[in-house]
Design a protein around this motif. Structure first.
Motif, PDB file in Angstrom:
ATOM      1  N   ASP A   1      -3.099  -8.187   0.293  1.00 27.90           N
ATOM      2  CA  ASP A   1      -1.675  -8.337   0.554  1.00 27.90           C
ATOM      3  C   ASP A   1      -1.408  -9.783   0.920  1.00 27.90           C
ATOM      4  O   ASP A   1      -2.175 -10.395   1.671  1.00 27.90           O
ATOM      5  N   LEU A   2      -0.326 -10.323   0.400  1.00 26.47           N
ATOM      6  CA  LEU A   2       0.086 -11.674   0.766  1.00 26.47           C
ATOM      7  C   LEU A   2       0.933 -11.600   2.036  1.00 26.47           C
ATOM      8  O   LEU A   2       1.437 -10.533   2.399  1.00 26.47           O
ATOM      9  N   PRO A   3       1.097 -12.731   2.733  1.00 24.16           N
ATOM     10  CA  PRO A   3       1.840 -12.703   4.000  1.00 24.16           C
ATOM     11  C   PRO A   3       3.242 -12.120   3.842  1.00 24.16           C
ATOM     12  O   PRO A   3       3.864 -12.226   2.780  1.00 24.16           O
TER      13      PRO A   3
ATOM     14  N   TYR B   1       0.782 -24.559   2.306  1.00 21.09           N
ATOM     15  CA  TYR B   1       1.766 -25.541   1.830  1.00 21.09           C
ATOM     16  C   TYR B   1       2.486 -24.988   0.596  1.00 21.09           C
ATOM     17  O   TYR B   1       1.850 -24.576  -0.374  1.00 21.09           O
ATOM     18  N   PRO B   2       3.824 -24.948   0.610  1.00 22.71           N
ATOM     19  CA  PRO B   2       4.571 -24.365  -0.516  1.00 22.71           C
ATOM     20  C   PRO B   2       4.563 -25.286  -1.733  1.00 22.71           C
ATOM     21  O   PRO B   2       4.907 -26.463  -1.632  1.00 22.71           O
TER      22      PRO B   2
ATOM     23  N   LEU C   1       2.470 -20.750  -4.472  1.00 19.15           N
ATOM     24  CA  LEU C   1       3.654 -20.199  -5.124  1.00 19.15           C
ATOM     25  C   LEU C   1       4.326 -19.167  -4.229  1.00 19.15           C
ATOM     26  O   LEU C   1       5.546 -19.203  -4.049  1.00 19.15           O
ATOM     27  N   TRP C   2       3.552 -18.251  -3.677  1.00 21.69           N
ATOM     28  CA  TRP C   2       4.128 -17.232  -2.801  1.00 21.69           C
ATOM     29  C   TRP C   2       4.771 -17.878  -1.575  1.00 21.69           C
ATOM     30  O   TRP C   2       5.871 -17.499  -1.170  1.00 21.69           O
TER      31      TRP C   2
ATOM     32  N   GLN D   1       9.506 -19.449   1.579  1.00 22.90           N
ATOM     33  CA  GLN D   1      10.207 -20.493   2.321  1.00 22.90           C
ATOM     34  C   GLN D   1      11.583 -20.769   1.714  1.00 22.90           C
ATOM     35  O   GLN D   1      12.549 -21.027   2.436  1.00 22.90           O
ATOM     36  N   TYR D   2      11.665 -20.701   0.384  1.00 25.58           N
ATOM     37  CA  TYR D   2      12.959 -20.914  -0.253  1.00 25.58           C
ATOM     38  C   TYR D   2      13.951 -19.844   0.202  1.00 25.58           C
ATOM     39  O   TYR D   2      15.096 -20.154   0.564  1.00 25.58           O
TER      40      TYR D   2
END
Length: 252
Positions: free
Chosen positions: A19-21, A30-31, A203-204, A209-210
């Motif tokens: 699972d991603l955050p 870093y985004p 990417l995630w 963040q966007y």
């Protein structure tokens, strides 16, 4: 959440790796977008290029198109059908039908299949618009475009590690859960297979963040166009959905 041994989702994606955050968490990576079509203060669009060989399909189509006139000439030879059993004629006609169908479906694919079917994130609306199309193995059927609209609050990220000979790397899926739960109701691909795990993490993080209203660089990792040439514009947003996905809501 990265590093868990089991998914928090009910019915995780097939081949689940982690699972991603959570989208609302403070992102620790870093985004960095891999590719981006458009990014501004209201909406962002990222393409999803499918990782398979368009060159191989072009080769198959050209080869079959070159062979077809020879087959037709052979069938039209004087007296060919006079001394051939009816059952064999039927088999030949059936084989020709499937050959033509095979050529047509690959020709449609290389010329008209959407390239980089995109995902749009509207952070003012907190909604995600996913450009999908349904491809049929029947070459004469329509391949309808569908725009799926989801609330960002219902989305969770999943990573799958691909280990196939022709598809090696990491893929990100977005699981759309029922509001307030981890019960998966739908799912879509955020990016097809990428070689570096750091790229999919970035990417995630960038998407999260966007949508959190934070700054995300408009300089993606890659600016090249994948080798998927076609003379036609294959991605066409329906006019109504195109406007809806870019508008600022009245309450904003």
């Amino acid at each position: 959440m990265m590093g868990r041994r089991t998914s928090r989702l009910i019915k995780p994606v097939r081949g689940w790796s982690e699972d991603l955050p959570d989208p609302e968490e403070e992102q620790r990576v870093y985004p960095r977008l891999i590719r981006v079509n458009e990014i501004n203060d209201v909406w962002m669009e990222i393409p999803r290029y499918v990782n398979y060989g368009w060159g191989g399909q072009w080769f198959a189509v050209i080869l079959l198109l070159c062979c077809s006139p020879l087959c037709l000439w052979f069938l039209l030879l004087p007296g060919f059908f006079h001394n051939v059993p009816t059952s064999l004629i039927f088999m030949i006609i059936t084989a020709c039908f499937f050959l033509v169908s095979f050529v047509l479906i690959h020709l449609r694919s290389v010329l008209f299949e959407p390239r980089g079917a995109p995902v749009r994130f509207n952070r003012k609306q907190q909604k995600v618009y996913v450009y999908e199309y349904k491809k049929s193995i029947w070459p004469w059927a329509r391949w309808p475009v569908t725009i799926k609209v989801f609330d960002w609050a219902d989305i969770q990220g999943e990573r799958v590690e691909m280990s196939g000979h022709a598809d090696w790397g990491h893929r990100v899926y977005c699981a759309v859960c029922r509001p307030g739960t981890y019960q998966v109701a739908d799912r879509f691909v955020l990016t097809w297979t990428v070689g570096s795990i750091h790229d999919v993490y970035g990417l995630w993080s960038a998407c999260c963040q966007y949508m959190q209203g934070k700054a995300v660089s408009d300089k993606p990792l890659r600016t090249d166009t994948p080798p998927d040439w076609t003379p036609f514009r294959t991605v066409r947003w329906p006019e109504e959905m195109d406007k809806a996905s870019r508008v600022v809501p009245e309450w904003s």
